[in-house]
Design a protein around this motif. Structure first.
Motif, PDB file in Angstrom:
ATOM      1  N   VAL A 118      71.168  85.132  47.190  1.00  0.00           N
ATOM      2  CA  VAL A 118      71.805  86.098  46.305  1.00  0.00           C
ATOM      3  C   VAL A 118      72.031  85.521  44.913  1.00  0.00           C
ATOM      4  CG1 VAL A 118      72.921  87.419  48.112  1.00  0.00           C
ATOM      5  CG2 VAL A 118      74.051  85.401  47.182  1.00  0.00           C
ATOM      6  N   GLY A 119      71.363  84.432  44.609  1.00  0.00           N
ATOM      7  CA  GLY A 119      71.516  83.825  43.292  1.00  0.00           C
ATOM      8  C   GLY A 119      70.811  82.487  43.247  1.00  0.00           C
ATOM      9  N   GLU A 120      70.834  81.900  42.077  1.00  0.00           N
ATOM     10  CA  GLU A 120      70.219  80.594  41.886  1.00  0.00           C
ATOM     11  C   GLU A 120      71.122  79.506  42.445  1.00  0.00           C
ATOM     12  OE1 GLU A 120      67.153  79.901  40.585  1.00  0.00           O
ATOM     13  OE2 GLU A 120      66.916  82.069  40.716  1.00  0.00           O
ATOM     14  N   PRO A 121      70.534  78.406  42.932  1.00  0.00           N
ATOM     15  CA  PRO A 121      71.364  77.291  43.380  1.00  0.00           C
ATOM     16  C   PRO A 121      72.230  76.775  42.242  1.00  0.00           C
ATOM     17  CG  PRO A 121      69.071  76.954  44.006  1.00  0.00           C
ATOM     18  CD  PRO A 121      69.118  78.157  43.108  1.00  0.00           C
ATOM     19  N   ASP A 122      73.391  76.272  42.601  1.00  0.00           N
ATOM     20  CA  ASP A 122      74.344  75.759  41.636  1.00  0.00           C
ATOM     21  C   ASP A 122      74.236  74.234  41.642  1.00  0.00           C
ATOM     22  OD1 ASP A 122      76.484  75.504  39.913  1.00  0.00           O
ATOM     23  OD2 ASP A 122      77.977  75.644  41.500  1.00  0.00           O
ATOM     24  N   PRO A 123      73.565  73.630  40.644  1.00  0.00           N
ATOM     25  CA  PRO A 123      73.360  72.182  40.695  1.00  0.00           C
ATOM     26  C   PRO A 123      74.599  71.395  40.274  1.00  0.00           C
ATOM     27  CG  PRO A 123      72.342  73.063  38.731  1.00  0.00           C
ATOM     28  CD  PRO A 123      72.886  74.235  39.502  1.00  0.00           C
ATOM     29  N   ALA A 124      74.721  70.213  40.853  1.00  0.00           N
ATOM     30  CA  ALA A 124      75.705  69.217  40.443  1.00  0.00           C
ATOM     31  C   ALA A 124      74.934  67.916  40.276  1.00  0.00           C
ATOM     32  CB  ALA A 124      76.800  69.071  41.485  1.00  0.00           C
ATOM     33  N   TYR A 125      75.441  67.049  39.438  1.00  0.00           N
ATOM     34  CA  TYR A 125      74.748  65.803  39.125  1.00  0.00           C
ATOM     35  C   TYR A 125      75.648  64.652  39.545  1.00  0.00           C
ATOM     36  CZ  TYR A 125      72.422  69.370  36.461  1.00  0.00           C
ATOM     37  OH  TYR A 125      71.781  70.533  36.121  1.00  0.00           O
ATOM     38  N   THR A 126      75.170  63.827  40.486  1.00  0.00           N
ATOM     39  CA  THR A 126      76.006  62.771  41.052  1.00  0.00           C
ATOM     40  C   THR A 126      75.565  61.398  40.571  1.00  0.00           C
ATOM     41  OG1 THR A 126      74.631  62.535  43.028  1.00  0.00           O
ATOM     42  CG2 THR A 126      76.429  64.143  43.129  1.00  0.00           C
ATOM     43  N   HIS A 127      76.533  60.499  40.546  1.00  0.00           N
ATOM     44  CA  HIS A 127      76.335  59.099  40.170  1.00  0.00           C
ATOM     45  C   HIS A 127      77.008  58.273  41.259  1.00  0.00           C
ATOM     46  CE1 HIS A 127      76.540  61.578  36.551  1.00  0.00           C
ATOM     47  NE2 HIS A 127      75.710  60.728  35.985  1.00  0.00           N
ATOM     48  N   THR A 128      76.273  57.411  41.913  1.00  0.00           N
ATOM     49  CA  THR A 128      76.808  56.611  43.021  1.00  0.00           C
ATOM     50  C   THR A 128      76.414  55.160  42.819  1.00  0.00           C
ATOM     51  OG1 THR A 128      76.459  58.511  44.471  1.00  0.00           O
ATOM     52  CG2 THR A 128      76.907  56.406  45.534  1.00  0.00           C
ATOM     53  N   VAL A 129      77.357  54.249  43.076  1.00  0.00           N
ATOM     54  CA  VAL A 129      77.100  52.814  42.999  1.00  0.00           C
ATOM     55  C   VAL A 129      77.576  52.186  44.288  1.00  0.00           C
ATOM     56  CG1 VAL A 129      77.724  50.655  41.841  1.00  0.00           C
ATOM     57  CG2 VAL A 129      77.250  52.683  40.490  1.00  0.00           C
ATOM     58  N   PRO A 182      74.935  70.362  32.813  1.00  0.00           N
ATOM     59  CA  PRO A 182      73.815  69.501  32.396  1.00  0.00           C
ATOM     60  C   PRO A 182      74.115  68.663  31.160  1.00  0.00           C
ATOM     61  CG  PRO A 182      73.029  71.710  32.895  1.00  0.00           C
ATOM     62  CD  PRO A 182      74.526  71.759  32.942  1.00  0.00           C
ATOM     63  N   ASP A 183      74.966  69.158  30.265  1.00  0.00           N
ATOM     64  CA  ASP A 183      75.251  68.385  29.060  1.00  0.00           C
ATOM     65  C   ASP A 183      76.184  67.205  29.324  1.00  0.00           C
ATOM     66  OD1 ASP A 183      77.400  70.105  29.532  1.00  0.00           O
ATOM     67  OD2 ASP A 183      77.897  70.296  27.406  1.00  0.00           O
ATOM     68  N   GLU A 184      76.734  67.109  30.549  1.00  0.00           N
ATOM     69  CA  GLU A 184      77.575  65.970  30.910  1.00  0.00           C
ATOM     70  C   GLU A 184      76.763  64.818  31.508  1.00  0.00           C
ATOM     71  OE1 GLU A 184      80.202  68.171  33.533  1.00  0.00           O
ATOM     72  OE2 GLU A 184      81.839  67.905  32.086  1.00  0.00           O
ATOM     73  N   ARG A 185      75.461  65.047  31.716  1.00  0.00           N
ATOM     74  CA  ARG A 185      74.598  63.994  32.244  1.00  0.00           C
ATOM     75  C   ARG A 185      74.339  62.935  31.180  1.00  0.00           C
ATOM     76  NH1 ARG A 185      69.507  67.256  34.360  1.00  0.00           N
ATOM     77  NH2 ARG A 185      69.663  67.918  32.207  1.00  0.00           N
TER      78      ARG A 185
END
Length: 175
Positions: free
Chosen positions: A28-39, A98-101
Motif C-alpha cells: 500500500v506504499g513505498e518502503p520506508d528506508p532507514a540508514y543504520t551505522h553499526t560498529v 537521506p540528508d542525515e547520511r
C-alpha cells in the motif's frame, strides 16, 4: 439440495480465507528506508571474513592489503559516525532522512567488504563499521500482517468447521 451446496461454499470460502498469507499483504506504499551505522570489534569468525587482528599482525601482512582502513584516513563525517556508533549502547544508531547520511559512506541494502562494510583500525584494534539501508514496511502492510491476516485466517477456520458441521449434520441423520 441446498445444504450440501452451502456446506461446500462455506468450506471453499474458509479455505480461501485460511490461504490469505499467499495473497496478503497487499503493498500500500513505498518502503520506508532507514540508514543504520553499526560498529563492533573484529573477532574470530567475523562477518567480514577476515582473520582476527592477532593473526593479521602475526603473518606480517600490511593492513591495506586486508582491506583495513586507518581511522585517520576516514573523512571527518565518517569518523564522527564511527565514534557515535562505537559509543552507542547497542553498538550503532540509525537515521531516518537521506540528508542525515554521511556522503563519504555507501548505504547498500546488502553490504559487502568495501561497500557498506569497512574494517577500521582504531587504537590498535580493528572494528567492523557497517552502513546499510534497511527498508521497513509501510504502516498499512504492518497492519495487514498484524490484524487482517490473523482475522481472515480465524474466520476461514470457523468457515471450514461450520461447512464440515453442516455437511456432516445431514449425513449423521440430523434435520
Amino acid at each position: 439440495m441446498r445444504t450440501p451446496l452451502a456446506a461446500a461454499a462455506l468450506v471453499a470460502l474458509g479455505l480461501l480465507l485460511m490461504a490469505n498469507p499467499l495473497y496478503l499483504p497487499v503493498s500500500v506504499g513505498e518502503p520506508d528506508p532507514a540508514y543504520t551505522h553499526t560498529v563492533r570489534p573484529v573477532g574470530e569468525g567475523s562477518a567480514a571474513g577476515i582473520e582476527s587482528p592477532a593473526a593479521g599482525r602475526a603473518n606480517g601482512s600490511a593492513e591495506a592489503s586486508n582491506g583495513v582502513v586507518a581511522y585517520a584516513d576516514l573523512a571527518p563525517e565518517a569518523r564522527a559516525a564511527f565514534d557515535r556508533a562505537r559509543d552507542a549502547p547497542e553498538g550503532g544508531f540509525g537515521v531516518e532522512r537521506p540528508d542525515e547520511r554521511v556522503d563519504s559512506l555507501s548505504y547498500p541494502t546488502e553490504p559487502t567488504l568495501g561497500d557498506g562494510l569497512l574494517i577500521v583500525a582504531y587504537d590498535g584494534e580493528r572494528y567492523e563499521f557497517w552502513t546499510r539501508t534497511v527498508e521497513r514496511e509501510p504502516v498499512g502492510v504492518v497492519a495487514q500482517r498484524v490484524l487482517l491476516q490473523p482475522a481472515a485466517f480465524l474466520v476461514g477456520f470457523v468457515g471450514v468447521v461450520a461447512g464440515a458441521a453442516l455437511g456432516l449434520r445431514k449425513r449423521l441423520g440430523g434435520s
